[in-house]
Write a protein that holds these residues in place. Sequence first.
Motif, PDB file in Angstrom:
ATOM      1  N   ASP A 279       0.853  -1.415  -0.021  1.00  0.00           N
ATOM      2  CA  ASP A 279       0.019  -0.034   0.090  1.00  0.00           C
ATOM      3  C   ASP A 279       1.034   1.348   0.180  1.00  0.00           C
ATOM      4  OD1 ASP A 279      -2.307  -1.465  -0.057  1.00  0.00           O
ATOM      5  OD2 ASP A 279      -2.551  -1.461   2.136  1.00  0.00           O
ATOM      6  N   GLU A 280       2.078   1.258   0.844  1.00  0.00           N
ATOM      7  CA  GLU A 280       2.935   2.371   0.809  1.00  0.00           C
ATOM      8  C   GLU A 280       3.517   2.739  -0.698  1.00  0.00           C
ATOM      9  OE1 GLU A 280       3.483   4.556   2.945  1.00  0.00           O
ATOM     10  OE2 GLU A 280       2.183   3.716   4.458  1.00  0.00           O
ATOM     11  N   ARG A 281       3.933   1.717  -1.348  1.00  0.00           N
ATOM     12  CA  ARG A 281       4.491   1.738  -2.568  1.00  0.00           C
ATOM     13  C   ARG A 281       3.309   2.229  -3.719  1.00  0.00           C
ATOM     14  NH1 ARG A 281       6.787  -3.198  -1.296  1.00  0.00           N
ATOM     15  NH2 ARG A 281       5.136  -4.384  -2.485  1.00  0.00           N
ATOM     16  N   LEU A 282       2.348   1.766  -3.512  1.00  0.00           N
ATOM     17  CA  LEU A 282       1.084   2.206  -4.264  1.00  0.00           C
ATOM     18  C   LEU A 282       0.630   3.782  -4.054  1.00  0.00           C
ATOM     19  CD1 LEU A 282      -1.150   1.574  -6.440  1.00  0.00           C
ATOM     20  CD2 LEU A 282      -2.537   0.902  -4.484  1.00  0.00           C
ATOM     21  N   LYS A 283       1.117   3.922  -2.684  1.00  0.00           N
ATOM     22  CA  LYS A 283       0.616   5.455  -2.360  1.00  0.00           C
ATOM     23  C   LYS A 283       1.621   6.371  -2.952  1.00  0.00           C
ATOM     24  CE  LYS A 283      -1.988   4.748   1.914  1.00  0.00           C
ATOM     25  NZ  LYS A 283      -1.824   5.059   3.425  1.00  0.00           N
ATOM     26  N   GLU A 284       2.835   5.822  -3.020  1.00  0.00           N
ATOM     27  CA  GLU A 284       3.948   6.829  -3.526  1.00  0.00           C
ATOM     28  C   GLU A 284       3.918   6.952  -5.079  1.00  0.00           C
ATOM     29  OE1 GLU A 284       7.849   4.501  -2.501  1.00  0.00           O
ATOM     30  OE2 GLU A 284       7.551   5.227  -0.303  1.00  0.00           O
ATOM     31  N   LYS A 285       3.630   5.703  -5.724  1.00  0.00           N
ATOM     32  CA  LYS A 285       3.294   5.631  -7.174  1.00  0.00           C
ATOM     33  C   LYS A 285       2.107   6.704  -7.447  1.00  0.00           C
ATOM     34  CE  LYS A 285       5.424   1.362  -8.139  1.00  0.00           C
ATOM     35  NZ  LYS A 285       5.118  -0.006  -8.937  1.00  0.00           N
ATOM     36  N   LEU A 287       1.391   9.447  -5.661  1.00  0.00           N
ATOM     37  CA  LEU A 287       1.537  10.690  -5.488  1.00  0.00           C
ATOM     38  C   LEU A 287       2.436  10.995  -6.738  1.00  0.00           C
ATOM     39  CD1 LEU A 287       2.603  10.638  -1.595  1.00  0.00           C
ATOM     40  CD2 LEU A 287       0.577  11.920  -2.861  1.00  0.00           C
ATOM     41  N   ALA A 288       3.401  10.244  -7.254  1.00  0.00           N
ATOM     42  CA  ALA A 288       4.154  10.488  -8.439  1.00  0.00           C
ATOM     43  C   ALA A 288       3.249  10.859  -9.511  1.00  0.00           C
ATOM     44  CB  ALA A 288       5.228   9.494  -8.707  1.00  0.00           C
ATOM     45  N   GLU A 294      -0.159  17.088 -12.688  1.00  0.00           N
ATOM     46  CA  GLU A 294       0.088  18.489 -12.243  1.00  0.00           C
ATOM     47  C   GLU A 294       1.170  19.259 -13.062  1.00  0.00           C
ATOM     48  OE1 GLU A 294      -0.995  22.148 -10.472  1.00  0.00           O
ATOM     49  OE2 GLU A 294      -2.007  20.052 -10.433  1.00  0.00           O
ATOM     50  N   GLU A 295       2.231  18.714 -13.313  1.00  0.00           N
ATOM     51  CA  GLU A 295       3.159  19.346 -14.296  1.00  0.00           C
ATOM     52  C   GLU A 295       2.859  19.182 -15.792  1.00  0.00           C
ATOM     53  OE1 GLU A 295       7.683  18.768 -15.518  1.00  0.00           O
ATOM     54  OE2 GLU A 295       6.967  17.303 -14.088  1.00  0.00           O
ATOM     55  N   LEU A 296       2.120  18.210 -16.296  1.00  0.00           N
ATOM     56  CA  LEU A 296       1.576  18.284 -17.478  1.00  0.00           C
ATOM     57  C   LEU A 296       0.355  19.393 -17.704  1.00  0.00           C
ATOM     58  CD1 LEU A 296       1.273  16.987 -20.638  1.00  0.00           C
ATOM     59  CD2 LEU A 296      -0.302  15.142 -19.246  1.00  0.00           C
ATOM     60  N   ARG A 297      -0.436  19.390 -16.611  1.00  0.00           N
ATOM     61  CA  ARG A 297      -1.433  20.524 -16.459  1.00  0.00           C
ATOM     62  C   ARG A 297      -0.965  21.871 -16.877  1.00  0.00           C
ATOM     63  NH1 ARG A 297      -3.873  24.173 -13.549  1.00  0.00           N
ATOM     64  NH2 ARG A 297      -2.524  23.319 -11.708  1.00  0.00           N
TER      65      ARG A 297
END
Length: 547
Positions: A279-285, A287-288, A294-297
């Motif tokens: 779940d932590e790894r999934l949360k990090e992904k 977030l990325a 956001e950068e693309l927007r």
Amino acid sequence: MPDDAKNILMDNVKNGNPRAVIIRLGAASSKVYSGQKRHDLRIGAQPKYVDAARRDRNRTLIEYAKPADLRAVCAARRDQRTVKRRMKSNAAVATRGIIGFGHEAAQLFETLTPEQQDAAFRELAQAIAVHLKTTLHGLEIHGDEATIHAHFVLAAVDLDGQPLSTTTRPAVMAELQSLAAEVIAQHCAGIERGRRYGDRLAAGASFSEVIHKSVRQLQRELPGDLSRKRAELATLTEQGAALAAQHGKIEGQIATATETLASLNDRSAAKQEEERAADERLKEKRLALVELDEELRLKNERAVEMDAHIERTQAAVVQETGRAEAARRQADAQTHRAEQETVRADQAGEQLAKTLAGRDAAKQERQAALDDCERLRRTAEELTKEVDKAIQDRDEASAEAMLSQRRAVDVGKALIAITHELVAGTLLERDGAPIADDLSALRYDLPEMKPVVRAAAKQGTWLAKKKAKLHQEIEAAGKRQAQLQRAADGLMVWIKRNDVDLRESVALTANCKEAGILPKQDYGNVGRMFPAIRPPRQSDGPTLPTG
């Protein structure tokens, strides 16, 4: 239902309810009440069942009334109804009450804090007084006996003048038991109502088992009951030992099951740890991914802005190109005319010098035309900017004019509302702030209206005070005139009763007329009824002034 189960159920109904709250009442004369008061307040020698070491647990919630005061209260209430005889010296002046518990209910109630116990006892005693239509005159809690209980005192005559000994019928006492269970259950869950006499007798209980026992009878029978209870306790102890052995076996089985459960819990914990890491790894992904979105927007927004800027630039270039093309065509037309002149100059030799001069002049004109075109383009840009600014200034001025017009309309309406409030006398000043029936209509929120509303409120307050003062003065004048009129009428009656000759009291009549006092009847001819030479009668009345 099996017979054994029926017998157990009937035995439970036959016996009293150990979780019950109990209410008992009894009448007391002044002498009996005095003794009860000394016992409740622990004054003098006390019985052996009172534990002196626990006397600090007793609490007085309501001070006991004096016997004389209770007798006065009962006598006053008794006088409300028609009675043939006076109140007897040994008549009941107090109704003693006790709030007790079954042994299980007492254990539940003692888990409460002293403050919670006091609140429960106070509410129940007051509720009993209200139900019986009388008043509460004492409440004492005893914690130095076998179980906690409370004594309370009621006036023996209710608010209608009826003695409680006649109003506390069995049905009323049953209602009090239900009321006590309802009130105490709100403070201590698990406490119930006692079982009714009829239900216990129907279940097989004898009449001696259901009647109330006095304290002396309980003290006499408790040793025997205690012996029987000890025998029952021994039997229960033996049964408890057998149950303890069986409990040991069950505990062994529980231990084995606990070990198995611990092993399963360890494997479950490891699995949960792996799931948590995933779940932590999934949360990090996630977030990325959110950051990339956001950068693309942001990049898309910048690209859209650049496209808009490019379009505006292209439009400006096209516009300027059109203007330059027009200037070029004009210059080309002038060049063409110059060339034609040059041809004609070549054809006419004698006009060569003039033609060359005209060509040079045409070239100069062409250059001047190009300069004029450039100057015109710059002038057009400046005019465009000035026009845009003028339009903007015009819009702002229109908005300000409209706002000023609306503000003027609001101020006019507010002034009309202030006038109405002043006329109605509802615009006043209180604690430095204006008050009115509809303060919002006065537009007190507008800065320019605040001083106007405050001044109007002060004026309205002054007018209200002036109006009230005038009313008071008018009322005072009316009262003085009424007093003078009554005095004048009385004086005229006295004059008529004493046969006073009014011809000799011209000054008194003139004074009355000057004061505006006119009699209700015309006594002008009273003096003519008597001779002028007759001396005035002697009386105890006032001496009238002569003319």
